[in-house]
Design an enzyme around this catalytic site. Structure first.
Site, PDB file in Angstrom:
ATOM      1  CE1 TYR A   1      -3.694  -2.414   0.505  1.00  0.00           C
ATOM      2  CE2 TYR A   1      -4.676  -0.296   1.040  1.00  0.00           C
ATOM      3  CZ  TYR A   1      -4.818  -1.618   0.692  1.00  0.00           C
ATOM      4  OH  TYR A   1      -6.069  -2.138   0.523  1.00  0.00           O
TER       5      TYR A   1
ATOM      6  CE  LYS B   1       1.331 -17.551  -2.423  1.00  0.00           C
ATOM      7  NZ  LYS B   1       0.431 -18.736  -2.553  1.00  0.00           N
TER       8      LYS B   1
ATOM      9  CG  ASP C   1      -2.710 -20.081  -1.240  1.00  0.00           C
ATOM     10  OD1 ASP C   1      -2.197 -20.039  -0.094  1.00  0.00           O
ATOM     11  OD2 ASP C   1      -2.222 -20.765  -2.166  1.00  0.00           O
TER      12      ASP C   1
ATOM     13  CG  ASP D   1      -8.256  -4.311   1.226  1.00  0.00           C
ATOM     14  OD1 ASP D   1      -9.195  -3.738   1.817  1.00  0.00           O
ATOM     15  OD2 ASP D   1      -8.141  -4.352  -0.010  1.00  0.00           O
TER      16      ASP D   1
ATOM     17  CG  ASP E   1     -14.056  -6.394   1.739  1.00  0.00           C
ATOM     18  OD1 ASP E   1     -13.806  -5.654   2.714  1.00  0.00           O
ATOM     19  OD2 ASP E   1     -14.455  -5.958   0.641  1.00  0.00           O
TER      20      ASP E   1
HETATM   21  C1  IPM Z   1     -10.603  -0.707   3.510  1.00  0.00           C
HETATM   22  C2  IPM Z   1     -10.789  -0.093   2.158  1.00  0.00           C
HETATM   23  C3  IPM Z   1      -9.601   0.825   1.864  1.00  0.00           C
HETATM   24  C4  IPM Z   1      -8.360  -0.044   1.814  1.00  0.00           C
HETATM   25  C5  IPM Z   1      -9.721   1.694   0.593  1.00  0.00           C
HETATM   26  C6  IPM Z   1     -10.976   2.539   0.613  1.00  0.00           C
HETATM   27  C7  IPM Z   1      -8.524   2.564   0.379  1.00  0.00           C
HETATM   28  O1  IPM Z   1     -10.951  -1.075   1.187  1.00  0.00           O
HETATM   29  O2  IPM Z   1     -10.536   0.049   4.490  1.00  0.00           O
HETATM   30  O3  IPM Z   1     -10.546  -1.932   3.598  1.00  0.00           O
HETATM   31  O4  IPM Z   1      -8.009  -0.613   0.777  1.00  0.00           O
HETATM   32  O5  IPM Z   1      -7.719  -0.167   2.872  1.00  0.00           O
HETATM   33 MG    MG Z   2     -11.073  -3.045   1.966  1.00  0.00          MG
END
Ligand code: IPM
Ligand code: MG
Length: 355
Positions: free
Chosen positions: A135, A190, A222, A246, A250
């Site tokens: 990042y 990884k 993975d 990240d 999700d």
């Molecule tokens: C998160 C989001 C952010 C990230 C974006 C909006 C920059 O996806 O907080 O997970 O990638 O960290």
């Molecule tokens: Mg995110």
């Protein structure tokens, strides 16, 4: 207790308004100041993270953040895009430790896309390193390739890197969090392919020797992505780097039924924190009043617990959220037949009433 309120874009303004109402219903005194961030700040000041907003955030004990982003800014140069606001806040405030709990409330077991028996009782904590990795690693950019498969053609590149202190401090955060839970940490890497993550694994292992009471295991990313949907309850605390965190957070969010339920906390070494829902700005439903404010309300609870040292108030909010779920109130994202459908404001009002 100084709170910088940064609603941002899309549904950000709608959901933060409900969290602010909930905070206002507590018998505590806050100094709250609101500022523009993301696309909204770009429109007003030509920059997604104006100096004044950053100053306000730095001076606060905590930042309550909504969400940033809209497809209409995708064509802007990167430094002006809304996402730079949240990345800039993380970097400038040194918010390296990101807590993303994934809890499946028993009332919402049926809202998950996984079988109820896989997610019932799920309670995992993803700890994502938030200020390093690919990042923020330099160099990055576009150039004409001088080597590789197609020399002389355009290419783009980013740099994945972690320093020893960066890995050590996030590992300590994870082991200490595990001590308050079931004393298990899974470090996700990884190491089979990437030098950065072999180093990650080595350093986490070293730090782990200081925590003989905590069981540490390692998993390739993975495989972790697979195990999260195969047997998610096998995890307790998961610690990983910025990019893997990240993605996995999700995925973990969906185990709980809706990403609209997941709060998060991002802390620096002095416990100053930024609190935001794990979801984004959802421009497709912005302005419709149907977004789920619970992730933001639960983020406000995390803020009370971590940065403002008000654990009782935090718990009151969490109990109130449980209570509205038990009453059968559901926003669209967690709706199931038989429940009572409510909009964003009704959900916020129900939490205030339960408080
Ligand atoms: C998160 C989001 C952010 C990230 C974006 C909006 C920059 O996806 O907080 O997970 O990638 O960290
Ligand atoms: Mg995110």
């Amino acid at each position: 207790m100084k709170i910088a309120v940064l609603p941002g874009d899309g549904i950000g303004t709608e959901i933060v308004a409900e969290a602010v109402k909930v905070l206002g219903a507590l018998d505590l005194k806050f100094e709250m100041e609101t500022a523009l961030v993301g696309g909204a700040a770009y429109e007003a000041y030509g920059h997604p993270l104006p100096e004044a907003t950053l100053k306000l955030a730095k001076a606060a004990d905590a930042v309550l953040f909504g969400a940033v982003g809209d497809w209409k800014y995708d064509k802007l140069e990167r430094s002006l895009r809304p996402e730079q606001a949240i990345l800039g806040l993380r970097k400038n405030l040194g918010l390296f430790a990101n807590f993303r709990p994934a809890i499946c409330y028993e009332q919402l077991v049926d809202a998950s896309s996984l079988k109820p028996e896989l997610v019932a009782g799920l309670d995992i904590l993803i700890i994502r390193e938030l200020t390093g990795d690919i990042y923020f690693g330099q160099p990055r950019g576009r150039r004409i390739a001088t080597d590789g498969h197609f020399p002389g053609t355009e290419e783009a590149f980013d740099t994945m890197r972690y320093s020893r202190p960066e890995i050590e401090r996030i590992a300590h955060v994870a082991f200490q969090a595990a001590r308050k839970r079931s004393k298990r940490v899974t470090s996700v890497d990884k190491a089979n392919v990437l030098e950065t993550f072999q180093f990650w694994k080595d350093v986490v292992t070293e730090v782990g020797e200081q925590y003989p009471d905590v069981q540490l295991d390692h998993m390739y990313v993975d495989n972790a992505a697979m195990q999260l949907v195969r047997a998610p309850k096998k995890f307790d605390v998961v610690v990983t780097g910025n990019i893997f965190g990240d993605i996995l957070s999700d995925e973990a969010a969906m185990l709980t039924g809706s990403i609209g339920m997941l709060p998060s906390a991002s802390l620096n070494s002095s416990n100053q924190g930024l609190y935001e829902p794990s979801h984004g700005s959802a421009p497709d439903i912005a302005g419709k009043g149907i977004a789920n404010p619970l992730a933001t309300i639960l983020s406000a609870a995390m803020m009370l617990r971590f940065s403002l040292k008000q654990p009782e108030a935090a718990q009151r909010i969490e109990v109130a959220v449980q209570s509205v779920l038990t009453q059968g109130l559901r926003t669209a994202d967690i709706f199931s037949p038989g429940a009572t459908r409510v909009n964003t404001q009704e959900m916020g009002a129900a939490v205030v009433k339960a408080l």
